[in-house]
Design an enzyme around this catalytic site. Sequence first.
Site, PDB file in Angstrom:
ATOM      1  N   GLU A  56       0.856  -1.187   0.000  1.00  0.00           N
ATOM      2  CA  GLU A  56       0.000   0.000   0.000  1.00  0.00           C
ATOM      3  C   GLU A  56       0.884   1.226   0.000  1.00  0.00           C
ATOM      4  O   GLU A  56       2.011   1.177   0.475  1.00  0.00           O
ATOM      5  CB  GLU A  56      -0.829   0.049   1.291  1.00  0.00           C
ATOM      6  CG  GLU A  56      -1.929  -0.947   1.335  1.00  0.00           C
ATOM      7  CD  GLU A  56      -2.673  -0.864   2.663  1.00  0.00           C
ATOM      8  OE1 GLU A  56      -2.461   0.076   3.434  1.00  0.00           O
ATOM      9  OE2 GLU A  56      -3.472  -1.772   2.907  1.00  0.00           O
ATOM     10  N   LYS A  95       2.369   4.456   1.526  1.00  0.00           N
ATOM     11  CA  LYS A  95       2.519   4.917   2.911  1.00  0.00           C
ATOM     12  C   LYS A  95       2.334   6.432   2.910  1.00  0.00           C
ATOM     13  O   LYS A  95       3.207   7.181   2.485  1.00  0.00           O
ATOM     14  CB  LYS A  95       3.887   4.547   3.480  1.00  0.00           C
ATOM     15  CG  LYS A  95       4.015   4.919   4.942  1.00  0.00           C
ATOM     16  CD  LYS A  95       5.321   4.471   5.539  1.00  0.00           C
ATOM     17  CE  LYS A  95       5.340   4.618   7.050  1.00  0.00           C
ATOM     18  NZ  LYS A  95       5.011   5.939   7.553  1.00  0.00           N
ATOM     19  N   ARG A 113      -3.244   8.095  17.266  1.00  0.00           N
ATOM     20  CA  ARG A 113      -2.585   6.853  17.675  1.00  0.00           C
ATOM     21  C   ARG A 113      -2.059   6.899  19.100  1.00  0.00           C
ATOM     22  O   ARG A 113      -1.463   5.947  19.579  1.00  0.00           O
ATOM     23  CB  ARG A 113      -1.471   6.506  16.702  1.00  0.00           C
ATOM     24  CG  ARG A 113      -0.333   7.477  16.701  1.00  0.00           C
ATOM     25  CD  ARG A 113       0.729   6.992  15.744  1.00  0.00           C
ATOM     26  NE  ARG A 113       1.623   8.079  15.431  1.00  0.00           N
ATOM     27  CZ  ARG A 113       2.549   7.996  14.505  1.00  0.00           C
ATOM     28  NH1 ARG A 113       2.677   6.896  13.806  1.00  0.00           N
ATOM     29  NH2 ARG A 113       3.343   9.000  14.264  1.00  0.00           N
ATOM     30  N   ARG A 157       4.556  -3.722  17.469  1.00  0.00           N
ATOM     31  CA  ARG A 157       5.327  -3.397  16.287  1.00  0.00           C
ATOM     32  C   ARG A 157       5.892  -4.720  15.776  1.00  0.00           C
ATOM     33  O   ARG A 157       6.989  -5.126  16.129  1.00  0.00           O
ATOM     34  CB  ARG A 157       6.461  -2.437  16.651  1.00  0.00           C
ATOM     35  CG  ARG A 157       7.154  -1.815  15.458  1.00  0.00           C
ATOM     36  CD  ARG A 157       8.338  -0.985  15.881  1.00  0.00           C
ATOM     37  NE  ARG A 157       8.004   0.319  16.438  1.00  0.00           N
ATOM     38  CZ  ARG A 157       7.561   1.355  15.730  1.00  0.00           C
ATOM     39  NH1 ARG A 157       7.395   1.238  14.435  1.00  0.00           N
ATOM     40  NH2 ARG A 157       7.309   2.506  16.308  1.00  0.00           N
ATOM     41  N   LYS A 175       7.391  -1.258   6.916  1.00  0.00           N
ATOM     42  CA  LYS A 175       7.450  -0.005   6.151  1.00  0.00           C
ATOM     43  C   LYS A 175       8.746   0.041   5.359  1.00  0.00           C
ATOM     44  O   LYS A 175       9.800  -0.388   5.842  1.00  0.00           O
ATOM     45  CB  LYS A 175       7.304   1.199   7.081  1.00  0.00           C
ATOM     46  CG  LYS A 175       8.277   1.229   8.225  1.00  0.00           C
ATOM     47  CD  LYS A 175       7.932   2.310   9.233  1.00  0.00           C
ATOM     48  CE  LYS A 175       8.840   2.205  10.446  1.00  0.00           C
ATOM     49  NZ  LYS A 175       8.561   3.088  11.534  1.00  0.00           N
TER      50      LYS A 175
HETATM   51  P1  AMP Z   1       5.792   4.748  11.219  1.00  0.00           P
HETATM   52  O1  AMP Z   1       5.038   5.898  11.805  1.00  0.00           O
HETATM   53  O2  AMP Z   1       6.954   5.211  10.402  1.00  0.00           O
HETATM   54  O3  AMP Z   1       6.104   3.678  12.210  1.00  0.00           O
HETATM   55  O4  AMP Z   1       4.833   4.040  10.173  1.00  0.00           O
HETATM   56  C1  AMP Z   1       3.561   3.600  10.508  1.00  0.00           C
HETATM   57  C2  AMP Z   1       2.573   4.703  10.244  1.00  0.00           C
HETATM   58  O5  AMP Z   1       2.394   4.898   8.851  1.00  0.00           O
HETATM   59  C3  AMP Z   1       1.186   4.375  10.719  1.00  0.00           C
HETATM   60  O6  AMP Z   1       1.060   4.685  12.093  1.00  0.00           O
HETATM   61  C4  AMP Z   1       0.300   5.243   9.858  1.00  0.00           C
HETATM   62  O7  AMP Z   1       0.101   6.482  10.495  1.00  0.00           O
HETATM   63  C5  AMP Z   1       1.130   5.493   8.611  1.00  0.00           C
HETATM   64  N1  AMP Z   1       0.568   4.934   7.373  1.00  0.00           N
HETATM   65  C6  AMP Z   1       0.497   5.588   6.204  1.00  0.00           C
HETATM   66  N2  AMP Z   1      -0.021   4.827   5.243  1.00  0.00           N
HETATM   67  C7  AMP Z   1      -0.322   3.632   5.804  1.00  0.00           C
HETATM   68  C8  AMP Z   1      -0.886   2.421   5.325  1.00  0.00           C
HETATM   69  N3  AMP Z   1      -1.247   2.280   4.055  1.00  0.00           N
HETATM   70  N4  AMP Z   1      -1.035   1.400   6.201  1.00  0.00           N
HETATM   71  C9  AMP Z   1      -0.662   1.537   7.503  1.00  0.00           C
HETATM   72  N5  AMP Z   1      -0.124   2.656   8.019  1.00  0.00           N
HETATM   73  C10 AMP Z   1       0.051   3.697   7.177  1.00  0.00           C
END
Ligand code: AMP
Length: 590
Positions: free
Chosen positions: A259, A261, A281, A428, A434
């Site tokens: 998907e 991001k 969150r 996590r 990611k």
């Molecule tokens: P990170 O904040 O770098 O740990 O990455 C996870 C965050 O990416 C999640 O908490 C979401 O806010 C964001 N996010 C953006 N697009 C997506 C997606 N398609 N699926 C899940 N999370 C997403």
Amino acid sequence: MRLKFKELSQCYFKLEKTQKKLEMVDILAETLSKASSEEIGKISLLTIGKIYPDFLGIELMLAEKMATKALAISTGKNEKNVAKIVEEVGDLGQTAQILLEKKSQSTLLSFTAQKEEKDYEIIDVWNILDSIAQTSGEGSSDKKIRILSGLISKASPLEARYIVRMVIGQLRLGVAIQLLLEALAKAKTGTRDKKNILERAYNITSDICFVSETLFKEGIEAVAEIKAQIMNPIKVMLAQRVSSAEELLERFDGKVSLEYKYDGLRVQLHKKGDKIKLFSRRPEDITKQFPDVIEFIHDAALKDNFIIEGEIVAYDSKKEKILPFQQVSQRKRKHDIEQKITEIPVRVYLFDALYADNKSILDEGYLKRREVLSNILKETESIKFSHQTIADNTDEIDSFFHHALENSCEGVMGKGVGEDSIYQAGARGWNWVKYKADYVDKLSDSFDLVILGAEFGKGKRAGKYGTFLLGCFDVEESIYQTFTRVATGFSDDDLAHFFEILKPLEREKPKEVLSDIDCSVWFDPKIVIEITGAEITKSQMHTCSRGYFDNENDGLALRFPRFTGKLVDDRPPEQATSNEEIRTIYLLKQ
Ligand code: AMP
């Protein structure tokens, strides 16, 4: 028999005196085991410095100035004198204790004065703190001060130490939720082993009061049966990171759902009939800031009751373009909401469904949940499903990744396609991964790090903090480990802002911080900022991941760190980059 606040205060005092985690669990469990099922919920909340679960948005948090005033009134002192003692001892709670001790000595010496102490039950204290929190409107500050000074004046010195700390949101026991869950398990089942059951229930309800009451009323079996409920935010699932398409594919055994991001605000939307709530969150209730999103959901919903997740992004519909995070981040403000709605229109990209057709679907595989999502709402101009594809080779991943970047996204998320790709609330895990643009370039990995301490700046930065000690979070131990010191990338405005938000968080070195480096000032570990760096190296100065290498003194450090300009304020410190994530990146790049 109801528990006395005196007993709880003694327990807190013992907790403060030890650094050892297991000892802390035992101390806390012993007191908790004496609580009744009516009291345990409130005791649990108080012990983590709260009177309600975060998502209800009822906060105690009194400004230190107001609490100082209340303390001055209840001890018959001048406010300035109280502030002076605070400066000397560095803590308003301890100041309260000292002043009340002095007061009771002088009462003993005076034959006429009556002993004023009241033998508070814990519930009494909770009720009074609740009335402080619920007081609002005109004249509420004075009223809050009056109630608090009344509470303090009848408390013992030790009780006052903790009451004051509770109201200013600085309890400083070093009791994080994980430790509390272990102590609850031990108190009721005799061992810490069943903590996982409590943790699961907590992660899907975000409500320690409800979980601990269920445990004490109905036992651990009932806790194991707790289900997600609409209007109780589910702790969000988080992602691990990878730094190449090959690794991404490998992590999912050759087949992965990809998907975009999006770089926006994570939102969990709860709908029950006509009522809709949005949670961040953290999880905080952010419904009031997004009346436009509520409208969008009403227009798009095909069902009455559900919990879904997505990302709110700022969107320019003329240019058909997602705007940078800095834009949408302004929508979190609690004032000028109507003006901001017109200035910064948003769109929601939905990516998950957690509850539908009157049941939790957390344990369904990801593709199934995604299918459910598409039946819950229809797409509209402002509500979209996240871009998604299934890939089984690196060319497909590369191509999707580049489309994501072209469309103003940070990179891609990889998600499992098997039945085991359940929604792991609060974790996590490797079910979500990611893969961001900055990980591809070896020189610019980015990290969300917690500000632990600081040194004052020099020259025109004198009087403000100039260098920050930053740390990552160790999920297993619930502690912060140091990872780097940063002084670059901050504008003068940034430093002024950081001084404003960090000053009230100054304190003695917190127990939950593992550091060999000394700092002029330490903070409550609460503020998360985004940092890029050149390289991760082994270091004996920093404690990140210490204990994982052949040389037991080795930790990991980030070289040439730089602040990116992003204050990650929708992320609680426990969701900062973990030591495990950092280790993974380090090992991959060896
Ligand atoms: P990170 O904040 O770098 O740990 O990455 C996870 C965050 O990416 C999640 O908490 C979401 O806010 C964001 N996010 C953006 N697009 C997506 C997606 N398609 N699926 C899940 N999370 C997403």
